[in-house]
Structures are given as C-alpha cells and as structure tokens.
Motif scaffolding. Structure first.
Motif, PDB file in Angstrom:
ATOM      1  N   SER A  82       0.804  -1.224   0.000  1.00 25.30           N
ATOM      2  CA  SER A  82       0.000   0.000   0.000  1.00 25.30           C
ATOM      3  C   SER A  82       0.835   1.272   0.000  1.00 25.30           C
ATOM      4  O   SER A  82       0.274   2.375  -0.084  1.00 25.30           O
ATOM      5  CB  SER A  82      -0.926   0.016   1.221  1.00 25.30           C
ATOM      6  OG  SER A  82      -0.176   0.054   2.426  1.00 25.30           O
ATOM      7  N   THR A  83       2.142   1.155   0.076  1.00 25.94           N
ATOM      8  CA  THR A  83       2.983   2.361   0.093  1.00 25.94           C
ATOM      9  C   THR A  83       4.026   2.345  -1.028  1.00 25.94           C
ATOM     10  O   THR A  83       4.053   3.216  -1.879  1.00 25.94           O
ATOM     11  CB  THR A  83       3.692   2.519   1.454  1.00 25.94           C
ATOM     12  OG1 THR A  83       4.412   1.316   1.762  1.00 25.94           O
ATOM     13  CG2 THR A  83       2.688   2.788   2.560  1.00 25.94           C
ATOM     14  N   TYR A  86       2.266   2.275  -4.432  1.00 25.15           N
ATOM     15  CA  TYR A  86       1.014   3.031  -4.483  1.00 25.15           C
ATOM     16  C   TYR A  86       0.735   3.585  -5.882  1.00 25.15           C
ATOM     17  O   TYR A  86      -0.389   3.537  -6.376  1.00 25.15           O
ATOM     18  CB  TYR A  86       1.044   4.169  -3.465  1.00 25.15           C
ATOM     19  CG  TYR A  86      -0.293   4.850  -3.270  1.00 25.15           C
ATOM     20  CD1 TYR A  86      -1.377   4.157  -2.747  1.00 25.15           C
ATOM     21  CD2 TYR A  86      -0.477   6.198  -3.598  1.00 25.15           C
ATOM     22  CE1 TYR A  86      -2.606   4.771  -2.550  1.00 25.15           C
ATOM     23  CE2 TYR A  86      -1.701   6.823  -3.409  1.00 25.15           C
ATOM     24  CZ  TYR A  86      -2.766   6.103  -2.886  1.00 25.15           C
ATOM     25  OH  TYR A  86      -3.984   6.714  -2.702  1.00 25.15           O
ATOM     26  N   GLY A 104      -3.246  -7.722   0.523  1.00 28.20           N
ATOM     27  CA  GLY A 104      -2.339  -7.193   1.538  1.00 28.20           C
ATOM     28  C   GLY A 104      -2.357  -8.077   2.774  1.00 28.20           C
ATOM     29  O   GLY A 104      -3.327  -8.097   3.524  1.00 28.20           O
ATOM     30  N   SER A 120       0.681  -1.321   8.738  1.00 27.77           N
ATOM     31  CA  SER A 120      -0.105  -0.658   7.703  1.00 27.77           C
ATOM     32  C   SER A 120      -1.331  -0.050   8.354  1.00 27.77           C
ATOM     33  O   SER A 120      -2.383  -0.672   8.438  1.00 27.77           O
ATOM     34  CB  SER A 120      -0.511  -1.654   6.609  1.00 27.77           C
ATOM     35  OG  SER A 120      -1.195  -2.764   7.163  1.00 27.77           O
ATOM     36  N   ASP A 123      -3.542   2.194   5.096  1.00 30.57           N
ATOM     37  CA  ASP A 123      -3.896   1.595   3.807  1.00 30.57           C
ATOM     38  C   ASP A 123      -5.375   1.710   3.452  1.00 30.57           C
ATOM     39  O   ASP A 123      -5.723   1.818   2.272  1.00 30.57           O
ATOM     40  CB  ASP A 123      -3.444   0.134   3.740  1.00 30.57           C
ATOM     41  CG  ASP A 123      -3.941  -0.720   4.895  1.00 30.57           C
ATOM     42  OD1 ASP A 123      -4.309  -0.163   5.936  1.00 30.57           O
ATOM     43  OD2 ASP A 123      -3.937  -1.956   4.761  1.00 30.57           O
ATOM     44  N   TYR A 159      -8.532  -4.274  -3.420  1.00 30.17           N
ATOM     45  CA  TYR A 159      -7.503  -4.421  -2.384  1.00 30.17           C
ATOM     46  C   TYR A 159      -8.148  -5.162  -1.221  1.00 30.17           C
ATOM     47  O   TYR A 159      -9.168  -4.726  -0.677  1.00 30.17           O
ATOM     48  CB  TYR A 159      -7.002  -3.052  -1.929  1.00 30.17           C
ATOM     49  CG  TYR A 159      -6.038  -3.091  -0.759  1.00 30.17           C
ATOM     50  CD1 TYR A 159      -4.745  -3.580  -0.906  1.00 30.17           C
ATOM     51  CD2 TYR A 159      -6.425  -2.622   0.500  1.00 30.17           C
ATOM     52  CE1 TYR A 159      -3.854  -3.604   0.162  1.00 30.17           C
ATOM     53  CE2 TYR A 159      -5.542  -2.636   1.575  1.00 30.17           C
ATOM     54  CZ  TYR A 159      -4.268  -3.125   1.397  1.00 30.17           C
ATOM     55  OH  TYR A 159      -3.389  -3.153   2.460  1.00 30.17           O
ATOM     56  N   ARG A 161      -7.355  -6.642   2.518  1.00 32.20           N
ATOM     57  CA  ARG A 161      -6.382  -6.634   3.615  1.00 32.20           C
ATOM     58  C   ARG A 161      -6.768  -7.667   4.670  1.00 32.20           C
ATOM     59  O   ARG A 161      -7.899  -7.670   5.160  1.00 32.20           O
ATOM     60  CB  ARG A 161      -6.308  -5.262   4.265  1.00 32.20           C
ATOM     61  CG  ARG A 161      -5.117  -5.191   5.259  1.00 32.20           C
ATOM     62  CD  ARG A 161      -5.560  -4.874   6.646  1.00 32.20           C
ATOM     63  NE  ARG A 161      -5.410  -3.465   6.908  1.00 32.20           N
ATOM     64  CZ  ARG A 161      -5.598  -2.895   8.102  1.00 32.20           C
ATOM     65  NH1 ARG A 161      -5.979  -3.628   9.133  1.00 32.20           N
ATOM     66  NH2 ARG A 161      -5.476  -1.594   8.272  1.00 32.20           N
TER      67      ARG A 161
END
Length: 309
Positions: A82-83, A86, A104, A120, A123, A159, A161
């Motif tokens: 997520s970083t 991105y 994730g 995270s 996110d 996405y 998680r």
C-alpha cells in the motif's frame, strides 16, 4: 471451532479454483512463506510468479498479465503493497480498471514488534481514495472464503487486507450470511451501533454480549466492504440509535470511522465515536497486547459505548 488465518483461506480458495482455471496466477514479492502461498507455488509452478522484493514490479507485472487475459492475485505485506507500489496500484491497476486483485497480508499491526515500518495503519484511507479501487477487510476465514469466491467472478481491481495470525471465527461453518458489498448484521439492538471491519468485528461482537448483560442492546455491523461502503446499512442501524461507535485497526484519519461519520452526519446526525490506533507509532507487542493497550478489545469497546451513551 477451528481457527484459520485468513491468508491461508485465500490460498486454499485460489488453489481450488486453479485446478480448472489456468488463467489464475498468484504473484508474491519474496513473501510466499509469510503469505501461506508456498502450497500454491509448489502445486502450480506455471501459475506462480516470484518477483522478489520488488513490490512496484509485482503490481505492474500483475497488470500486464491481466491485460493478456490472466487473472492475477498479487500477494504482499500490506505495509509495502500500500505504500511502495502506491503509484502502480493507482495507475496500472485502478486507472486502467484492470483485473488485479491486491492481497495485503499481515495488515494493521500484525507484525507487532517490527514496528511502524511494518505496520499498515494508513492503507484503508490510501486505497479507498483511488477511483475504481475497492477495499475489503474480511473478519474471519469463513467470510474470507465467501469474499474470495465472489471476487473470482468479477474483473475489477480490488484491495483485500487480512491479518497475519489465525483469529477466532465470527460466524459458524455453513452459516455465513454474505452478500457482496453489503454489510453483515452480526447482532441487532436499538441503543447503539458498532460498525467494525477486519479483526475488530470479533471484539465488537463480544462487546455487544457484555453490554447486553447490562441491559444495553447494540447492533454490530460487519463492514467488510469498506469501499463500496454500505451506506444504507449504516443509516438503517443508526437512525433510531443513540450512539454510533466505529472500530478499526487503522489510523484515526480517513478510514472506516471517517467514512461512517460522513454518512451519519449527512443522513441522520448524531454522536459518532471512532475507535482506532493512535496518530503515533504504536507500542511494541503482539496484536492482542496492542489491542488491549489501546482499548481495541471487547472490554474497551463496551466501555466506550457506556461512557458515551
């Protein structure tokens, strides 16, 4: 009932689907072990891609495979996916509306003692801010199975998680009330509403039991679909309640709490209290120790409801 990590259930669902669908491809960024995807890599080596520690490439390769007709599932620690990648998530997957499912793993503070670099806590806000990107946080392995089977049927980016460890199930085997992009009502009551996602759903449900013993009836919404947010479910539950509380394993900014506050403020104004991680590096410890410290457990959630009623 057995406890299974959500990431393990994701692998199991994809392995079953890959038996007949050779377009399914799993990709990892040197994370097949921590992601529980070693069985997939061993059983379907021609449907598995190892990118190494290269999360940006992971997403771009996935997007390329999707444009070739494949169905990629990019699996990587949520803190990096997520970083570090991105821009690739935004442009290669979402802007192109490409069939890339971003998984994730070890989300939130799952990595515990490894600290802020491996947490995270941003996110939900980051991914939800991207047009075309859906955001899901399933609460247990049973709901995770339902979600993954539903995602196998569409061709849109998402996405997902999940945490690192096995968690106590919220639902019963064979009795999982699931509708895609609709919140699940875990308990019903008129006094207050608790909206939770991911690993916060179980303590929210347990908090409801504690409150019921004191005569306080609470509705608990499992908002596994953070985006698209089930606004109708929020309004229906909140319009006659005295209080709304949100619980999330995330920063206090831009996550589930912010989204719910916007809906309640616009549709049925009343007090909303957001329970989350602090706007600071969290303490070192296991997930349970961290949750207990910040009141993100059944007792803490119940206390927040009582104090704000």
């Amino acid at each position: 009932m057995s406890k299974i990590a959500n990431k393990q259930k994701i692998c199991e669902v994809l392995m079953e689907a890959a038996k007949t669908d050779k377009d399914i491809v799993a990709l990892c960024s040197d994370s097949r072990g921590s992601a529980s995807f070693t069985p997939f890599a061993e059983q379907y080596p021609e449907q598995f891609v190892e990118t190494g520690i290269a999360e940006q490439n992971l997403v771009s390769i996935s997007a390329g495979l999707a444009k070739c007709g494949k169905k990629p599932y990019a699996v990587s620690p949520a803190c990096f996916l997520s970083t570090r990648s991105y821009e690739q998530c935004k442009i290669d997957a979402a802007y192109s509306n490409t069939n890339v499912k971003l998984i994730g793993i070890s989300g939130g503070i799952s990595y515990g003692a490894l600290g802020m670099s491996h947490h995270s806590a941003q996110d939900i806000a980051a991914m939800a801010a991207i047009p075309n990107m859906r955001v899901y946080l399933p609460s247990d392995h049973l709901q995770t199975e339902c979600l993954m089977k539903a995602l196998l049927k569409d061709e849109k980016p998402a996405y997902i998680r999940v945490g690192r460890n096995a968690v106590d199930p919220v639902y019963e085997e064979g009795k999982v009330p699931f509708e895609m992009d609709k919140a699940t009502v875990v308990t019903e009551g008129k006094d207050a509403v608790i909206v939770a996602c991911g690993e916060m759903v179980k303590p929210a449900a347990d908090a409801a039991k504690l409150l019921e013993a004191e005569g306080i009836r609470v509705t608990v919404l499992d908002m596994y679909c953070v985006k698209p947010l089930d606004k109708d479910a929020i309004v229906k539950a909140a319009k006659n309640a005295k209080l709304v509380v949100t619980a999330e394993e995330h920063s206090p900014f831009g996550g589930l709490g912010s989204m719910v506050s916007q809906v309640v403020g616009r549709e049925c104004p009343k007090k909303v209290v957001n329970l989350s991680l602090p706007d600071a590096p969290v303490i070192t410890g296991t997930s349970k120790e961290v949750f207990d410290y910040y009141g993100l457990n059944a007792q803490g959630i119940a206390k927040t409801v009582k104090e704000n009623m």
